[in-house]
Design an enzyme around this catalytic site. Structure first.
Site, PDB file in Angstrom:
ATOM      1  N   HIS A  34       0.826  -1.215   0.000  1.00 26.27           N
ATOM      2  CA  HIS A  34       0.000   0.000   0.000  1.00 26.27           C
ATOM      3  C   HIS A  34       0.860   1.266   0.000  1.00 26.27           C
ATOM      4  CE1 HIS A  34      -2.837   2.799   2.338  1.00 26.27           C
ATOM      5  NE2 HIS A  34      -3.443   2.574   1.193  1.00 26.27           N
ATOM      6  N   GLU A  67       1.045  -0.551  -4.701  1.00 27.47           N
ATOM      7  CA  GLU A  67      -0.149   0.260  -4.925  1.00 27.47           C
ATOM      8  C   GLU A  67       0.284   1.712  -4.845  1.00 27.47           C
ATOM      9  OE1 GLU A  67      -3.960   2.449  -3.542  1.00 27.47           O
ATOM     10  OE2 GLU A  67      -2.002   2.375  -2.594  1.00 27.47           O
ATOM     11  N   ASP A 122      -1.079   6.081  -5.713  1.00 28.26           N
ATOM     12  CA  ASP A 122      -2.180   7.002  -5.993  1.00 28.26           C
ATOM     13  C   ASP A 122      -1.693   8.078  -6.949  1.00 28.26           C
ATOM     14  OD1 ASP A 122      -4.003   6.017  -3.698  1.00 28.26           O
ATOM     15  OD2 ASP A 122      -2.081   6.444  -2.724  1.00 28.26           O
ATOM     16  N   HIS A 176      -0.968  10.770  -2.672  1.00 28.13           N
ATOM     17  CA  HIS A 176      -2.287  10.331  -2.214  1.00 28.13           C
ATOM     18  C   HIS A 176      -3.289  11.475  -2.113  1.00 28.13           C
ATOM     19  CE1 HIS A 176      -5.426   9.264   0.709  1.00 28.13           C
ATOM     20  NE2 HIS A 176      -5.329   8.055   0.179  1.00 28.13           N
ATOM     21  N   GLU A 203      -4.058   3.722  -8.508  1.00 33.03           N
ATOM     22  CA  GLU A 203      -5.363   4.274  -8.119  1.00 33.03           C
ATOM     23  C   GLU A 203      -5.534   5.682  -8.671  1.00 33.03           C
ATOM     24  OE1 GLU A 203      -6.490   4.432  -3.933  1.00 33.03           O
ATOM     25  OE2 GLU A 203      -8.270   5.598  -4.467  1.00 33.03           O
TER      26      GLU A 203
HETATM   27  O1  G3P Z   1      -5.808   0.417  -2.384  1.00 33.41           O
HETATM   28  C1  G3P Z   1      -6.865   0.786  -1.592  1.00 33.41           C
HETATM   29  C2  G3P Z   1      -6.614   1.951  -0.723  1.00 33.41           C
HETATM   30  O2  G3P Z   1      -5.425   2.546  -1.129  1.00 33.41           O
HETATM   31  C3  G3P Z   1      -7.720   2.927  -0.763  1.00 33.41           C
HETATM   32  O3  G3P Z   1      -7.591   3.901   0.209  1.00 33.41           O
HETATM   33  O4  G3P Z   1      -7.091   6.170   0.975  1.00 33.41           O
HETATM   34  O5  G3P Z   1      -5.292   4.474   0.987  1.00 33.41           O
HETATM   35  O6  G3P Z   1      -6.088   5.411  -1.153  1.00 33.41           O
HETATM   36  P1  G3P Z   1      -6.470   5.023   0.249  1.00 33.41           P
HETATM   37 CA    CA Z   2      -4.804   4.190  -2.668  1.00 33.24          CA
END
Ligand code: G3P
Ligand code: CA
Length: 249
Positions: free
Chosen positions: A18, A45, A47, A60, A119
């Site tokens: 993450h 993962e 953003d 993020h 994401e």
């Molecule tokens: O991958 C799922 C998760 O990242 C979603 O929440 O706020 O960490 O982007 P967030």
């Molecule tokens: Ca995310």
């Protein structure tokens, strides 16, 4: 290995780091992604946001306030201005000088060595985001089904738009509310998505079985304690999005 054993063998659970291995290094930086590789995660993962001059950057929040030494909305910064920010010190002084990466840079650095779960953050705020992601994946020849990229978002309409532009790229629908998983929604999601990625508070074996019946895989988030893992595995999830990939080793 004969075909029976490969059919019977359960597929391994994907370990998805993450924001990179965010427990170990400043989230969404090269240091965090390198750590995920070192810990043998299957995916990172990350953003993405869009900055003033149209570049996709890995961050993020829609402001730089929490994770850097700057202040303000990402969309009001040029890439050159974002590059000057320190994205490491707030996590720990030893990471001073870490910068906000671009998606282009991350694809170049990690393609072929680790999967990349992208994401799209608040794509409704950035009308051209889907096209920009599709074009960038195309440039890297990563717009294929087996490129090791998955694109996810909480915005399922945006994902449908992206699917039209890059029909082979696997898609994940992020879910934070059980009422977004009714039958008509599941029929719609299964027309374009490979994954449903629910908040871990929604996970139980009934839900996972139901999603599997629709042909959808399940990756859940965010695992911050090893204690959470046995119940999620027992419920049958296909992937765990975790701040610490070493939990699963
Ligand atoms: O991958 C799922 C998760 O990242 C979603 O929440 O706020 O960490 O982007 P967030
Ligand atoms: Ca995310």
């Amino acid at each position: 290995e004969n075909s029976y054993s490969s059919v019977l063998k359960p597929s391994p659970i994907l370990t998805i780091a993450h924001r990179g291995a965010a427990a170990h290094a400043p989230e969404n930086t090269i240091a965090a992604f390198d750590k995920a590789v070192a810990l043998h995660a299957d995916f990172i993962e990350l953003d993405i946001q869009l900055c003033k001059d149209g570049e996709l950057v890995v961050l993020h929040d829609d402001t730089v306030n929490r994770t850097t030494d700057g202040q303000g909305n990402v969309k009001n910064f040029t890439l050159a201005q974002l590059r000057k920010l320190d994205a490491g010190s707030k996590f720990h002084p030893s990471f001073k000088g870490a910068t906000i990466p671009t998606l282009d840079e991350v694809l170049t650095r990690y393609k072929g060595s680790i999967g990349i779960l992208i994401e799209m953050k608040t794509p409704s705020r950035y009308p051209s985001m889907e096209q920009k992601v599709a074009s960038l994946l195309q440039k890297h020849k990563m717009d294929q089904a087996d490129s090791g990229v998955i694109v996810q978002s909480f915005d399922s309409r945006s994902l449908q738009t992206f699917h039209q532009l890059a029909p082979l790229v696997p898609i994940g629908v992020l879910i934070d509310r059980a009422d977004l998983l009714n039958e008509p929604q599941l029929i719609r999601y299964s027309s374009f998505a490979t994954y449903i990625n629910p908040n871990k508070k929604l996970i139980n074996s009934h839900l996972v079985n139901r999603l599997h019946e629709f042909g959808l895989k399940v990756a859940t988030w965010t695992v911050r304690s090893a204690k959470d893992i046995p119940a999620l595995i027992k419920a049958g999830v296909d992937g765990l999005i975790t701040d610490d990939p070493s939990f699963l080793r």
